[in-house]
Write an enzyme that holds these catalytic residues in place. Structure first.
Site, PDB file in Angstrom:
ATOM      1  CB  SER A  67      -0.657   0.016   1.489  1.00 12.20           C
ATOM      2  OG  SER A  67      -1.419   1.550   1.163  1.00 12.20           O
ATOM      3  CE1 TYR A  96      -4.926  -2.377   5.244  1.00 13.74           C
ATOM      4  CE2 TYR A  96      -3.756   0.034   4.522  1.00 13.74           C
ATOM      5  CZ  TYR A  96      -4.718  -1.437   4.251  1.00 13.74           C
ATOM      6  OH  TYR A  96      -4.313  -1.731   3.039  1.00 13.74           O
TER       7      TYR A  96
END
Length: 326
Positions: free
Chosen positions: A221, A234
């Site tokens: 990501s 995250y």
């Protein structure tokens, strides 16, 4: 001499102001509307924010998103890049996972998808889409945090397809927390075990059955590159996935197994509308340079590239950002 200096200074100031006037005029034209439009550079036009305000309970459902994510890539022509391969995709019921499953099938692979039982309806839609491409699709529901499930899932794929050539680690948990003190131990544990333990368990079990020429593709990501203040856990896991990708690539190079990662920016999938308040979902992706989120079919070709030995046989340990111009 003093007069010459004054004249020169005045000329410099006049020249600077002329440039300022020209640029200010150009800025005014740019901000008058054209610059605010979302970039459309694909084979078809993609949805732009603002979107309808919406928020979903976890884990999210693709079938209820508005607008519906675009995943079928109708202009993509298969050319046998994965002919005869068998692939396992975690989080394959929806979002990026579904788009990857469809392109893998179009390129000739049989596909198994791992997903949570609550996502059964989305998984069935993915299965139908894969089968419409003329390939087999195996549904393997379960929780990637569970070591025994990961072992059984891989064994089911090998039993069903006779082999495993490509693993796509894609399943993820994401939920924002406003401050460090708001991030509970339970929240932190859920994120790390889904995003890191799940990748490790699946990779370890898959490698037992993989032969030279096989590939592992992880989903990283942009948050693993830049970080995100409201996604501390995250971001940590995605940065960890990037490091895991490079380390595992080095570890497996002697076995002839390539390991790479795709690092997407904002993508219109159930992950984010089930993670953000409705008013934020309405503007999802608007802050990217392209001023819109990616659609799953725009991300999936990167996975085909890394999975196919025709396309990337000399590439391992790489992180490919697909982030809309950041």
């Amino acid at each position: 001499m003093e007069h010459d200096r004054d004249t020169g200074s005045a000329a410099a100031v006049a020249g600077q102001r002329d440039i300022q006037k020209q640029v200010d005029s150009a800025d005014k034209r740019a901000f008058s509307g054209e610059k605010d439009k979302a970039m459309q550079a694909g084979a078809r036009a993609y949805p732009e924010p603002p979107f309808p305000e919406q928020h979903q309970p976890k884990p999210g459902a693709e079938r209820t998103l508005d607008p519906a994510p675009l995943y079928d890539a109708p202009y993509w022509r298969g050319s046998g890049k994965l002919e005869g391969k068998a692939a396992l995709i975690t989080g394959g019921d929806s979002g990026i996972g579904r788009a990857v499953a469809i392109l893998f099938a179009r390129e000739g692979a049989d596909v198994a998808i791992s997903y949570l039982a609550a996502e059964e309806k989305d998984a069935e839609q993915t299965r139908r889409a894969v089968e419409a491409e003329g390939r087999k699709c195996l549904l393997v529901p379960g929780d990637v945090r569970d070591e025994s499930y990961c072992r059984k899932a891989v064994e089911a794929v090998v039993e069903g397809f006779g082999k495993l050539d490509v693993l796509v680690n894609n399943a993820a948990f994401q939920y924002h927390a406003g401050g460090l003190e708001d991030l509970t131990s339970e929240h932190f544990d859920m994120t790390l075990k889904t995003n890191l333990y799940g990748y490790f368990f699946m990779a370890r079990e898959a490698v037992r059955h993989m032969k030279p020429g096989s590939a592992i593709v992880n989903t990283g990501s942009v948050t693993g590159i830049d970080g995100s203040g409201e996604l501390l856990d995250y971001s940590m896991t995605k940065g960890g996935i990037h490091a895991f990708t490079r380390a595992l690539a080095s570890n497996l190079v002697g076995k002839g197994i390539r390991v790479n990662a795709v690092a997407p920016g904002p993508v219109w999938t159930p992950l984010n509308p089930s993670e953000r308040p409705a008013e934020q979902v309405a503007q999802f992706g608007a802050k990217t340079p392209m001023k819109r989120p990616a659609q799953p079919e725009e991300i999936a070709p990167a996975y085909v590239f890394f999975a196919s030995p025709q396309s990337s046989s000399y590439i391992t340990g790489e992180i490919l950002p697909v982030i809309g111009g950041y």
